[in-house]
Design a protein around this motif. Structure first.
Motif, PDB file in Angstrom:
ATOM      1  N   SER A 187       0.839  -1.202   0.000  1.00 46.87           N
ATOM      2  CA  SER A 187       0.000   0.000   0.000  1.00 46.87           C
ATOM      3  C   SER A 187       0.871   1.248   0.000  1.00 46.87           C
ATOM      4  O   SER A 187       0.429   2.322  -0.385  1.00 46.87           O
ATOM      5  CB  SER A 187      -0.992   0.008   1.156  1.00 46.87           C
ATOM      6  OG  SER A 187      -0.341  -0.176   2.366  1.00 46.87           O
ATOM      7  N   ASN A 188       2.142   1.101   0.394  1.00 46.77           N
ATOM      8  CA  ASN A 188       3.045   2.250   0.271  1.00 46.77           C
ATOM      9  C   ASN A 188       3.136   2.743  -1.172  1.00 46.77           C
ATOM     10  O   ASN A 188       3.180   3.935  -1.426  1.00 46.77           O
ATOM     11  CB  ASN A 188       4.440   1.890   0.788  1.00 46.77           C
ATOM     12  CG  ASN A 188       4.549   2.131   2.275  1.00 46.77           C
ATOM     13  OD1 ASN A 188       4.798   3.232   2.695  1.00 46.77           O
ATOM     14  ND2 ASN A 188       4.308   1.100   3.060  1.00 46.77           N
TER      15      ASN A 188
ATOM     16  N   ASN B 253      -1.444   3.939  13.347  1.00 53.76           N
ATOM     17  CA  ASN B 253      -0.121   3.433  13.682  1.00 53.76           C
ATOM     18  C   ASN B 253       0.700   4.653  14.106  1.00 53.76           C
ATOM     19  O   ASN B 253       0.777   5.606  13.331  1.00 53.76           O
ATOM     20  CB  ASN B 253       0.493   2.784  12.431  1.00 53.76           C
ATOM     21  CG  ASN B 253       1.812   2.125  12.715  1.00 53.76           C
ATOM     22  OD1 ASN B 253       2.298   2.149  13.839  1.00 53.76           O
ATOM     23  ND2 ASN B 253       2.400   1.526  11.690  1.00 53.76           N
TER      24      ASN B 253
ATOM     25  N   ASP C 136      -6.366   5.112   5.718  1.00 55.66           N
ATOM     26  CA  ASP C 136      -5.441   3.980   5.665  1.00 55.66           C
ATOM     27  C   ASP C 136      -5.928   2.932   6.660  1.00 55.66           C
ATOM     28  O   ASP C 136      -5.768   3.072   7.870  1.00 55.66           O
ATOM     29  CB  ASP C 136      -4.028   4.478   6.013  1.00 55.66           C
ATOM     30  CG  ASP C 136      -2.977   3.383   5.907  1.00 55.66           C
ATOM     31  OD1 ASP C 136      -3.334   2.194   5.823  1.00 55.66           O
ATOM     32  OD2 ASP C 136      -1.775   3.738   5.922  1.00 55.66           O
TER      33      ASP C 136
ATOM     34  N   THR D 112      -4.133  -3.438   2.768  1.00 53.92           N
ATOM     35  CA  THR D 112      -2.920  -4.170   2.397  1.00 53.92           C
ATOM     36  C   THR D 112      -3.078  -5.656   2.690  1.00 53.92           C
ATOM     37  O   THR D 112      -3.868  -6.034   3.558  1.00 53.92           O
ATOM     38  CB  THR D 112      -1.692  -3.618   3.155  1.00 53.92           C
ATOM     39  OG1 THR D 112      -0.532  -4.322   2.735  1.00 53.92           O
ATOM     40  CG2 THR D 112      -1.843  -3.772   4.657  1.00 53.92           C
TER      41      THR D 112
ATOM     42  N   SER E  69      -0.301  -7.123   3.572  1.00 51.85           N
ATOM     43  CA  SER E  69       0.928  -7.310   4.355  1.00 51.85           C
ATOM     44  C   SER E  69       0.661  -7.775   5.782  1.00 51.85           C
ATOM     45  O   SER E  69       1.519  -8.389   6.400  1.00 51.85           O
ATOM     46  CB  SER E  69       1.719  -6.005   4.432  1.00 51.85           C
ATOM     47  OG  SER E  69       2.250  -5.656   3.183  1.00 51.85           O
TER      48      SER E  69
ATOM     49  N   ARG F 160       4.416  -8.132  -1.102  1.00 57.73           N
ATOM     50  CA  ARG F 160       4.192  -6.752  -1.508  1.00 57.73           C
ATOM     51  C   ARG F 160       2.898  -6.605  -2.321  1.00 57.73           C
ATOM     52  O   ARG F 160       2.919  -6.544  -3.549  1.00 57.73           O
ATOM     53  CB  ARG F 160       5.379  -6.179  -2.324  1.00 57.73           C
ATOM     54  CG  ARG F 160       6.755  -6.381  -1.727  1.00 57.73           C
ATOM     55  CD  ARG F 160       6.891  -5.849  -0.311  1.00 57.73           C
ATOM     56  NE  ARG F 160       6.636  -4.429  -0.189  1.00 57.73           N
ATOM     57  CZ  ARG F 160       5.765  -3.912   0.689  1.00 57.73           C
ATOM     58  NH1 ARG F 160       5.069  -4.689   1.509  1.00 57.73           N
ATOM     59  NH2 ARG F 160       5.594  -2.621   0.757  1.00 57.73           N
TER      60      ARG F 160
ATOM     61  N   GLY G  30      -0.533  -4.180  -1.894  1.00 57.84           N
ATOM     62  CA  GLY G  30      -1.440  -3.273  -1.211  1.00 57.84           C
ATOM     63  C   GLY G  30      -2.483  -2.828  -2.215  1.00 57.84           C
ATOM     64  O   GLY G  30      -2.277  -2.958  -3.430  1.00 57.84           O
TER      65      GLY G  30
HETATM   66  C1  LIG Z   1       2.153  -1.714   7.545  1.00 57.41           C
HETATM   67  C2  LIG Z   1       1.406  -0.521   7.124  1.00 57.41           C
HETATM   68  C3  LIG Z   1       1.041  -0.342   5.793  1.00 57.41           C
HETATM   69  C4  LIG Z   1       1.335  -1.408   4.800  1.00 57.41           C
HETATM   70  O1  LIG Z   1       2.373  -1.175   3.980  1.00 57.41           O
HETATM   71  P1  LIG Z   1       2.620  -2.160   2.754  1.00 57.41           P
HETATM   72  O2  LIG Z   1       3.372  -1.297   1.833  1.00 57.41           O
HETATM   73  O3  LIG Z   1       1.292  -2.581   2.231  1.00 57.41           O
HETATM   74  O4  LIG Z   1       3.401  -3.310   3.303  1.00 57.41           O
HETATM   75  C5  LIG Z   1       0.298   0.761   5.437  1.00 57.41           C
HETATM   76  N1  LIG Z   1      -0.085   1.659   6.364  1.00 57.41           N
HETATM   77  C6  LIG Z   1       0.244   1.509   7.657  1.00 57.41           C
HETATM   78  C7  LIG Z   1      -0.243   2.496   8.635  1.00 57.41           C
HETATM   79  C8  LIG Z   1       1.006   0.435   8.075  1.00 57.41           C
HETATM   80  O5  LIG Z   1       1.350   0.316   9.357  1.00 57.41           O
END
Ligand SMILES: *Cc1c(COP(=O)(O)O)cnc(C)c1O
Length: 372
Positions: A96-97, A170, A198, A227, A229, A238, A240
């Motif tokens: 998702s990044n 987060n 998000d 995501t 992940s 990988r 997202g």
């Molecule tokens: C872990 C996380 C992601 C996910 O990142 P990916 O690129 O999908 O691995 C996205 N947003 C937040 C807040 C996260 O902690």
């Protein structure tokens, strides 16, 4: 400073990248890794078998570029999310990044501003800088709460082009009410603000927690990011994705690299979606460990935040960095997010969680016995 930095600074680097450090959560060789909110349960055997088979089949066609539109995967993601979504609403990238980066490429950029509400995901400012988008910092109340009125007022005052709302947030783990999302969306009407929610950890929310997906109808500037992940235990693959109005998907097509999602990635994600039963059972297990961490930390006199994610943010520590180091010495890596008095821990398997809780209790007892 050091030689490496000096050499970097001699390059004609873009001025807004000068002096920055790359994202770098420690990747250490430690028995118990509870620092980056990965799914600690590993990929279940039946999912692994399905992925292996799908990837093997995809390998036969690797001489060709993959489906640039990854239509089958977008259909499967839409089916997984429900809420009346279809493939026209879905978009995916390498984590998702990358989706967030594409959103910034399409809607941010020079002369534009993105608003976040720290403490929040540390990648938002880095993604903003990387796309030459100004990152502006919003305010939370004490205890890191963000009310609908406060968030909306800040959007009206700062008129950002993009707002990041992270729910559950987060590093705090706490969810945002949908009233906040609605208020921010409305407040952004005048400046046509893109609102990103998000929901990387949504699957770990307590039962009945509504998703911002319910708000999508009629809101073409709202984007819900997800995501594979975390809940799908596929951080290493990988993948997202986001759900939004079809025109948002069209906007991201303008900035994505051609064939950005490899055939291997598409096959892996599809296989996991089709065999998600065991994965979702592990999510339930992780939620139990998360609730257990909150209860146990409370019993130890610490102050864990309410968590709808697979991690717990806790305060009440006199010297969090010393506790972090002593946990690491005991073979348990957690996260020092740089917030005074606090640390963050990912909920692990039952055994890992027990090891964390036991080590922490021992460390706190021995530190209490020592002169400060
Ligand atoms: C872990 C996380 C992601 C996910 O990142 P990916 O690129 O999908 O691995 C996205 N947003 C937040 C807040 C996260 O902690």
């Amino acid at each position: 400073m050091n030689d490496q930095l000096e050499r970097l600074n001699r390059l004609p680097l873009r001025s807004n990248l000068r002096g920055l450090t790359p994202y770098g959560a420690p990747q250490l060789n430690v028995p118990i890794l509870l620092n980056v909110n990965e799914n600690t349960h590993g990929v279940p055997a039946d999912v692994r078998a399905a992925i292996t088979k799908a990837v093997s089949e995809a390998a036969a066609g690797l001489n060709r570029y993959p489906d640039r539109e990854f239509t089958e995967l977008r259909k499967a993601l839409a089916e997984y999310l429900g809420h009346g979504l279809d493939e026209s609403n879905l978009w995916a990238a390498n984590g998702s990044n990358e989706v967030l980066q594409q959103i910034l490429q399409a809607f941010g950029g020079p002369g534009r501003r993105a608003l976040g509400f720290p403490p929040t995901y540390s990648m938002y400012p880095l993604l903003a800088t990387g796309t030459d988008t100004e990152y502006i910092v919003g305010k939370r109340a004490e205890g890191y709460d963000l009310s609908a009125e406060s968030a909306a007022r800040q959007v009206e005052e700062l008129h950002p082009n993009i707002v990041f709302l992270c729910s559950p947030n987060n590093p705090t783990g706490t969810g945002l009410g949908l009233d906040v999302v609605e208020a921010v969306y409305e407040a952004g009407e005048a400046s046509q603000t893109i609102v990103i929610v998000d929901e990387a950890y949504h699957e770990f929310a307590h039962d009945g927690t509504p998703s911002a997906l319910t708000l999508l109808p009629g809101r073409e500037r709202l984007i819900v990011s997800r995501t594979m992940s975390k809940a799908f235990a596929l951080a290493g693959a990988r993948l997202g994705y986001m759900a939004a109005a079809p025109e948002v998907t069209d906007a991201l097509r303008l900035v994505r690299l051609p064939y950005h999602l490899s055939a291997i990635t598409q096959a892996t994600a599809l296989a996991a979606l089709q065999h998600r039963g065991a994965l979702m059972a592990d999510v339930e297990d992780i939620k139990k460990q998360r609730d257990r961490i909150v209860a146990e930390l409370t019993r130890m006199g610490l102050k864990p935040a309410a968590s709808d994610s697979n991690y717990v943010f806790f305060g009440g520590l006199e010297d969090p960095h010393r506790v972090w180091q002593e946990l690491l010495d005991a073979g348990v890596l957690i996260r020092d997010v740089g917030i005074p008095g606090h640390l963050r821990v990912t909920a692990g398997t039952e055994t890992e969680t027990t090891a964390f809780l036991t080590s922490l209790e021992n460390i706190l007892a021995s530190q209490a016995a020592l002169p400060a």
